[in-house]
Scaffold this active site. Structure first.
Site: not given
Lengths: 309, 309
Positions: A4, A26, A55, A69, A78
């Site tokens: 991410g 990302e 994934e 993070e 979330e």
């Protein structure tokens, strides 16, 4: 490996700190900005930006470190840790390290003027409703009072049962804080975090406090693993802080009406948090609080359900 | 028949006004409240609440009238009229009537202090960005200036190219308003409303006006059909109004920088609105404005794209 990566800033810092190779994953089109930022800082030989979900992404090798993070409000909102677990199980070497390596969730009794404000907001909404009922009946010939109960439930959920974001002052903590969950990021499974529950006690430390509810926050540690500890352990805490809050703040769960408690009173608190069935990124929290006053008097227990939205 | 009945209030009024039978269609769980409201008002023999989408619901008969409150901001945002068209084509008798029966979209040149405010907001955001660039470079060793262009584009879209909700004062209209679309609800097709475009002129009626942008609004009429007109035609307008605005307000499209125009100046305006490719309920609007000053001077034409979000 970065999970991410967003703008890629943590990936760039990893490279600047000496990483041989950084895979920056990302899921969104932000990856294009990350790639141009890497190039503008002349790190394209070290940082490889991969667009895709954790994934599905395929790396050419297993990695020594995973940095992410992933923390949401009260740590787990979330549910982003799920895909960090996926990244770890697919791509971390058996000797690898997670950063952050450990996380803890905290709960403490608090005082807060929000308890009065939200009660007023709720009562204002109900006053408006009763005015609307009158009008609709007298001016438009329709009796809508059958909807008072579902309307009131909806307003109560909104004003009184939805947790609030707040950056509390440390003086608003009126008793001892307790850890309700500890997570080892190297070994935790999705099952371990799908439901969190804990029973604990808190002693009121403030004189003549007004017990208005509970606050939840988290901290994470950059400790490495026993066989490969960090040179210097770092803590990131989102606890109430005099000098500077974080954007995570604390989640506040208000209890109506507030209760006056003496110094030395004891709270026996049962806490549980599960994912909302409608949206697994949101949470449902149940508190059950028993107050034993310092005088010896035991109050009826307070049970309440909350939604972290 | 009622489409998107919500609480059922319009269905109940229809029954109270003498309808033999009302089918009240509602896609959400709100249908349960509608049903209890109907029963509480003792109209269960007339109003039948059906839970389902207009595309799937099956009625036992065709209907004489379809009533629906489908209008979004600037009439077409949310694209709810699509399923009214579907209801009409499936369930309205050949002799049937739509309420509302007609709709119009309007555009007018305006003055507004929002033009300065949004420009300031944009400039503030860019100032913050340049401060952030300095910090990131000097304190954290990363040059992020390559992202200035995409950041500025994003901020410009947000502050300067997103239409704003406003309830304007009539004095803010500085020229003649024009109709850019007329819809006959009995005959319009989805193709007719998928793209709206119009070219029109507006004459500046105010002395020494500051042309800050354009505003769009709509009105709808309850006129029935030629063979079966309403006993009394009713108009619902969302135009700027001295006394009371509606929750629809007007959509404001700001043009930077504002231009001083004299009374009698002429604007030749080309307007088009299409559905956003990413989300068909949102809209993209293009304006092309040519100003011929009363003095005879012709200014360079102003072209701008907007997003109704």
């Amino acid at each position: 490996m970065m999970k991410g990566t967003g703008s890629g800033i943590l990936a760039i810092w990893s490279a600047q700190a000496g990483a041989r190779k950084v895979y920056a994953v990302e899921a969104t089109k932000m990856s294009e900005h990350a790639r141009s930022l890497v190039k503008a800082n002349n790190l394209q030989d070290i940082v490889e930006v991969l667009e895709g979900s954790m994934e599905d992404v395929v790396l050419p090798e297993k990695v020594d470190v995973i940095i992410s993070e992933w923390m949401g409000y009260f740590l787990l909102r979330e549910s982003m840790f799920d895909s960090v677990i996926c990244a770890r199980d697919r791509w971390l070497k058996p000797t690898g390290v997670m950063y952050p390596s450990h996380a803890r969730m905290w709960v403490s009794p608090i005082r807060s003027g929000l308890v009065d404000q939200k009660k007023n907001d709720y009562e204002g909404a109900m006053d408006d409703w009763y005015g609307f009922l009158e009008d609709t009946k007298n001016s438009y010939g329709v009796d809508m009072s059958i909807l008072t109960k579902p309307f009131a439930e909806e307003q109560e959920k909104y004003y009184m049962q939805t947790s609030l974001w707040s950056n509390l002052h440390p003086h608003q903590l009126i008793g001892t804080a307790a850890i309700v969950k500890e997570i080892d990021c190297l070994t935790a499974t999705v099952n371990d975090i799908r439901e969190v529950s804990s029973t604990f006690s808190s002693t009121i430390s403030m004189e003549q406090a007004r017990f208005c509810g509970l606050a939840g926050w988290f901290d994470v540690h950059f400790r490495g693993r026993i066989e490969d500890p960090a040179q210097q352990e770092i803590e990131l805490t989102t606890a109430p802080n005099l000098n500077n809050g974080t954007h995570w703040g604390q989640q506040v769960f208000l209890l109506h009406p507030p209760v006056h408690v003496d110094q030395g009173s004891n709270l026996d608190i049962s806490f549980s948090m599960i994912r909302s069935k409608e949206n697994h990124r949101l949470m449902e929290v149940d508190f059950d609080v028993k107050i034993s006053q310092a005088s010896g008097k035991i109050l009826p227990s307070i049970k309440k359900k909350f939604y972290i939205e």
